[in-house]
Design a protein around this motif. Structure first.
Motif, PDB file in Angstrom:
ATOM      1  N   LEU A   1     -55.809  48.310  62.608  1.00 44.77           N
ATOM      2  CA  LEU A   1     -55.662  46.957  62.070  1.00 44.77           C
ATOM      3  C   LEU A   1     -54.949  46.091  63.103  1.00 44.77           C
ATOM      4  N   LYS A   2     -55.573  44.988  63.474  1.00 50.14           N
ATOM      5  CA  LYS A   2     -55.016  44.105  64.495  1.00 50.14           C
ATOM      6  C   LYS A   2     -54.257  42.961  63.835  1.00 50.14           C
ATOM      7  N   PRO A   3     -52.942  42.838  64.069  1.00 47.42           N
ATOM      8  CA  PRO A   3     -52.194  41.702  63.509  1.00 47.42           C
ATOM      9  C   PRO A   3     -52.756  40.376  64.014  1.00 47.42           C
ATOM     10  N   VAL A   4     -52.996  39.463  63.076  1.00 45.38           N
ATOM     11  CA  VAL A   4     -53.563  38.156  63.406  1.00 45.38           C
ATOM     12  C   VAL A   4     -52.522  37.056  63.267  1.00 45.38           C
ATOM     13  N   LYS A   5     -51.674  37.179  62.237  1.00 41.53           N
ATOM     14  CA  LYS A   5     -50.667  36.138  61.979  1.00 41.53           C
ATOM     15  C   LYS A   5     -49.485  36.772  61.266  1.00 41.53           C
ATOM     16  N   VAL A   6     -48.290  36.313  61.580  1.00 42.84           N
ATOM     17  CA  VAL A   6     -47.097  36.780  60.888  1.00 42.84           C
ATOM     18  C   VAL A   6     -46.215  35.581  60.554  1.00 42.84           C
ATOM     19  N   VAL A   7     -45.663  35.591  59.339  1.00 41.21           N
ATOM     20  CA  VAL A   7     -44.708  34.584  58.888  1.00 41.21           C
ATOM     21  C   VAL A   7     -43.513  35.330  58.304  1.00 41.21           C
ATOM     22  N   PHE A   8     -42.312  35.013  58.790  1.00 40.97           N
ATOM     23  CA  PHE A   8     -41.108  35.685  58.305  1.00 40.97           C
ATOM     24  C   PHE A   8     -40.458  34.851  57.196  1.00 40.97           C
ATOM     25  N   TRP A   9     -39.760  35.550  56.294  1.00 44.25           N
ATOM     26  CA  TRP A   9     -39.141  34.881  55.148  1.00 44.25           C
ATOM     27  C   TRP A   9     -37.624  34.930  55.307  1.00 44.25           C
ATOM     28  N   ASN A  10     -37.072  33.929  55.996  1.00 50.02           N
ATOM     29  CA  ASN A  10     -35.627  33.770  56.113  1.00 50.02           C
ATOM     30  C   ASN A  10     -35.139  33.018  54.871  1.00 50.02           C
TER      31      ASN A  10
ATOM     32  N   GLY B   1     -36.105  40.523  58.273  1.00 46.82           N
ATOM     33  CA  GLY B   1     -36.655  41.663  57.546  1.00 46.82           C
ATOM     34  C   GLY B   1     -37.919  41.348  56.758  1.00 46.82           C
ATOM     35  N   PRO B   2     -37.858  40.433  55.782  1.00 47.72           N
ATOM     36  CA  PRO B   2     -39.058  40.130  54.991  1.00 47.72           C
ATOM     37  C   PRO B   2     -40.131  39.436  55.834  1.00 47.72           C
ATOM     38  N   TYR B   3     -41.360  39.864  55.694  1.00 46.10           N
ATOM     39  CA  TYR B   3     -42.451  39.299  56.494  1.00 46.10           C
ATOM     40  C   TYR B   3     -43.759  39.307  55.723  1.00 46.10           C
TER      41      TYR B   3
ATOM     42  N   GLY C   1     -40.052  30.222  59.231  1.00 49.23           N
ATOM     43  CA  GLY C   1     -40.986  31.345  59.288  1.00 49.23           C
ATOM     44  C   GLY C   1     -41.221  31.919  60.667  1.00 49.23           C
ATOM     45  N   TRP C   2     -40.773  31.226  61.680  1.00 48.85           N
ATOM     46  CA  TRP C   2     -40.957  31.698  63.065  1.00 48.85           C
ATOM     47  C   TRP C   2     -39.826  32.605  63.525  1.00 48.85           C
ATOM     48  N   MET C   3     -38.734  32.673  62.756  1.00 47.90           N
ATOM     49  CA  MET C   3     -37.587  33.503  63.134  1.00 47.90           C
ATOM     50  C   MET C   3     -37.741  34.920  62.602  1.00 47.90           C
TER      51      MET C   3
ATOM     52  N   PHE D   1     -47.182  41.889  52.353  1.00 47.34           N
ATOM     53  CA  PHE D   1     -45.792  41.450  52.288  1.00 47.34           C
ATOM     54  C   PHE D   1     -44.909  42.673  52.131  1.00 47.34           C
ATOM     55  N   SER D   2     -43.922  42.792  53.006  1.00 42.64           N
ATOM     56  CA  SER D   2     -42.947  43.878  52.904  1.00 42.64           C
ATOM     57  C   SER D   2     -41.702  43.441  53.674  1.00 42.64           C
ATOM     58  N   ASN D   3     -40.806  44.364  53.943  1.00 43.05           N
ATOM     59  CA  ASN D   3     -39.628  43.995  54.711  1.00 43.05           C
ATOM     60  C   ASN D   3     -39.102  45.163  55.522  1.00 43.05           C
ATOM     61  N   THR D   4     -38.458  44.824  56.627  1.00 44.72           N
ATOM     62  CA  THR D   4     -37.834  45.795  57.514  1.00 44.72           C
ATOM     63  C   THR D   4     -36.318  45.691  57.364  1.00 44.72           C
ATOM     64  N   ARG D   5     -35.587  46.296  58.291  1.00 42.26           N
ATOM     65  CA  ARG D   5     -34.120  46.251  58.228  1.00 42.26           C
ATOM     66  C   ARG D   5     -33.518  45.164  59.111  1.00 42.26           C
ATOM     67  N   GLU D   6     -34.348  44.360  59.750  1.00 43.90           N
ATOM     68  CA  GLU D   6     -33.840  43.344  60.670  1.00 43.90           C
ATOM     69  C   GLU D   6     -33.095  42.232  59.934  1.00 43.90           C
ATOM     70  N   MET D   7     -31.971  41.817  60.487  1.00 43.90           N
ATOM     71  CA  MET D   7     -31.211  40.704  59.957  1.00 43.90           C
ATOM     72  C   MET D   7     -31.731  39.390  60.539  1.00 43.90           C
ATOM     73  N   SER D   8     -31.582  38.339  59.771  1.00 50.27           N
ATOM     74  CA  SER D   8     -32.012  37.018  60.214  1.00 50.27           C
ATOM     75  C   SER D   8     -31.033  36.436  61.224  1.00 50.27           C
ATOM     76  N   PRO D   9     -31.502  35.636  62.177  1.00 48.29           N
ATOM     77  CA  PRO D   9     -30.580  34.923  63.076  1.00 48.29           C
ATOM     78  C   PRO D   9     -29.656  33.971  62.314  1.00 48.29           C
ATOM     79  N   ILE D  10     -30.078  33.565  61.116  1.00 47.61           N
ATOM     80  CA  ILE D  10     -29.253  32.660  60.298  1.00 47.61           C
ATOM     81  C   ILE D  10     -28.694  33.407  59.084  1.00 47.61           C
ATOM     82  N   GLN D  11     -28.454  34.701  59.254  1.00 48.12           N
ATOM     83  CA  GLN D  11     -27.935  35.519  58.164  1.00 48.12           C
ATOM     84  C   GLN D  11     -26.598  35.000  57.607  1.00 48.12           C
TER      85      GLN D  11
END
Length: 371
Positions: A252-261, A349-351, A344-346, A192-202
């Motif tokens: 490391l191969k990404p298997v699944k990602v869930v975003f935290w909007n 930053g947090p993922y 979680g599909w959008m 779990f960490s976060n990037t600088r990307e803004m949410s589509p529903i920011q």
């Protein structure tokens, strides 16, 4: 706790030798002759004769950070920490036979919360801000994630919570490469960490933040402690694409990602919980107006941090499953978790990402250089 199960996983962090001798007060490497002291509850396994360019604020300012963090006591996995815990546990699908590594474990809470589900869990961190319960019940090492003191393939699974956002790009690379090295082939890591990307529903998320700023201006509460905790966030992985590339570079191969909007989470963190903490702190202050608010190292924390610590310590005493307060906070945790299920599909930053160590002998790619 330092037990036999930990010793069999170790190698010298300085020379990588597995020829280690265990004594009452230290571990001796027969290869480089360095000694690694055994302290109450953990082993100092920091690499010797090694200098790193980057040093975390949690290490360089360990004493003052400890005052702000209130790290020694444990609480149940509730609120934002509870959401992190539940999602990571689902991703890792922990089993009783698993040997699990918490890389940069902080006070050890995520390791302790998962200890009941696995055969062995080991935590390491360069700052020794370990909770008292972790020191008593968990295998712990003081270690640098760029030079881990564990043998290749030591662990079935690993977790990393709120870590990568603190590091510059080259340290992230080393951290992930070492994480991959100590995982068995096919082993998985949940991050779990976060990037600088803004949410589509920011704009929706920002409603709660603006409301929180209103209460701050009114002097009801502040975010001093949160700002201090996040003061060294670099977010050098600026987008999810950067995260995915960094994982692949490390094998490391990404298997699944869930975003935290954080629609519901933002309201809870910026308004609901802060109002509750403010009310509790004021009541505590009124009952003990002539006495100091705090009686230990946290008295040196900022005024805002002191208020929050007072409130959280008062609440912590009621966080048992026989208490209605526990179940109220548990319901709030589930409300916050709706952010993952609904949004979680959008990309934001947090993922949470689950990644798997690829098969075969892996030779890490060179770190790309910026133009």
């Amino acid at each position: 706790m330092v037990g036999r199960e930990l010793y069999r996983l170790l190698q010298c962090p300085t020379c990588n030798s597995r020829d280690l001798a265990v004594y009452a007060e230290h571990v001796l490497c027969a290869g480089c002759r360095n000694e690694y002291p055994i302290h109450k509850g953990y082993i100092d396994l920091m690499p010797r004769q090694t200098e790193f360019d980057y040093i975390s604020k949690y290490v360089s300012e360990e004493e003052s950070m400890g005052e702000e963090l209130d790290y020694r006591e444990m609480a149940p996995p509730l609120l934002a920490a509870g959401v992190r815990h539940r999602q990571i546990r689902r991703m890792l699908a922990l089993k009783p036979t698993d040997i699990v590594f918490d890389n940069a474990c902080g006070n050890g809470r995520f390791g302790l919360w998962n200890a009941d589900a696995v055969g062995l869990i080991v935590g390491s961190d360069p700052a020794v801000l370990f909770a008292d319960q972790a020191l008593a019940e968990m295998e712990l090492a003081q270690a640098d994630s760029r030079r881990l003191p564990f043998i290749d393939g030591a662990f079935d699974k690993s977790l990393s919570v709120d870590v990568l956002e603190h590091f510059p790009r080259d340290v992230i690379h080393d951290y992930l490469v070492e994480t991959a090295r100590v995982l068995r082939v096919g082993g998985r890591v949940a991050i779990f960490s976060n990037t600088r990307e803004m949410s589509p529903i920011q704009p929706i998320i920002n409603i709660s933040k603006r409301l929180g700023k209103f209460f701050v201006k009114q002097g009801v509460y502040d975010f001093e402690r949160e700002a201090r905790r996040k003061s060294d966030h670099i977010k050098d992985l600026k987008t999810w694409d950067d995260v995915e590339a960094a994982l692949v570079e490390a094998g490391l191969k990404p298997v699944k990602v869930v975003f935290w909007n954080s629609v519901f989470t933002s309201f809870v963190e910026h308004v609901l919980m802060k109002l509750g903490e403010s009310l509790i702190a004021k009541r505590k202050a009124a009952k003990s107006a002539s006495a100091p608010v705090l009686t230990d190292e946290a008295v040196n924390a900022s005024a805002g941090a002191q208020r929050e610590i007072v409130a959280r310590r008062a609440m912590r005493r009621h966080l048992t499953k026989s208490s209605p307060i526990y179940w109220a906070l548990y319901l709030v945790t589930l409300l916050m978790e709706l952010d993952l299920w609904l949004f979680g599909w959008m990309r934001t930053g947090p993922y949470f990402v689950l990644a798997e160590k690829v098969e075969g002998r892996y030779v890490p790619a060179p770190l790309p250089t910026e133009e």
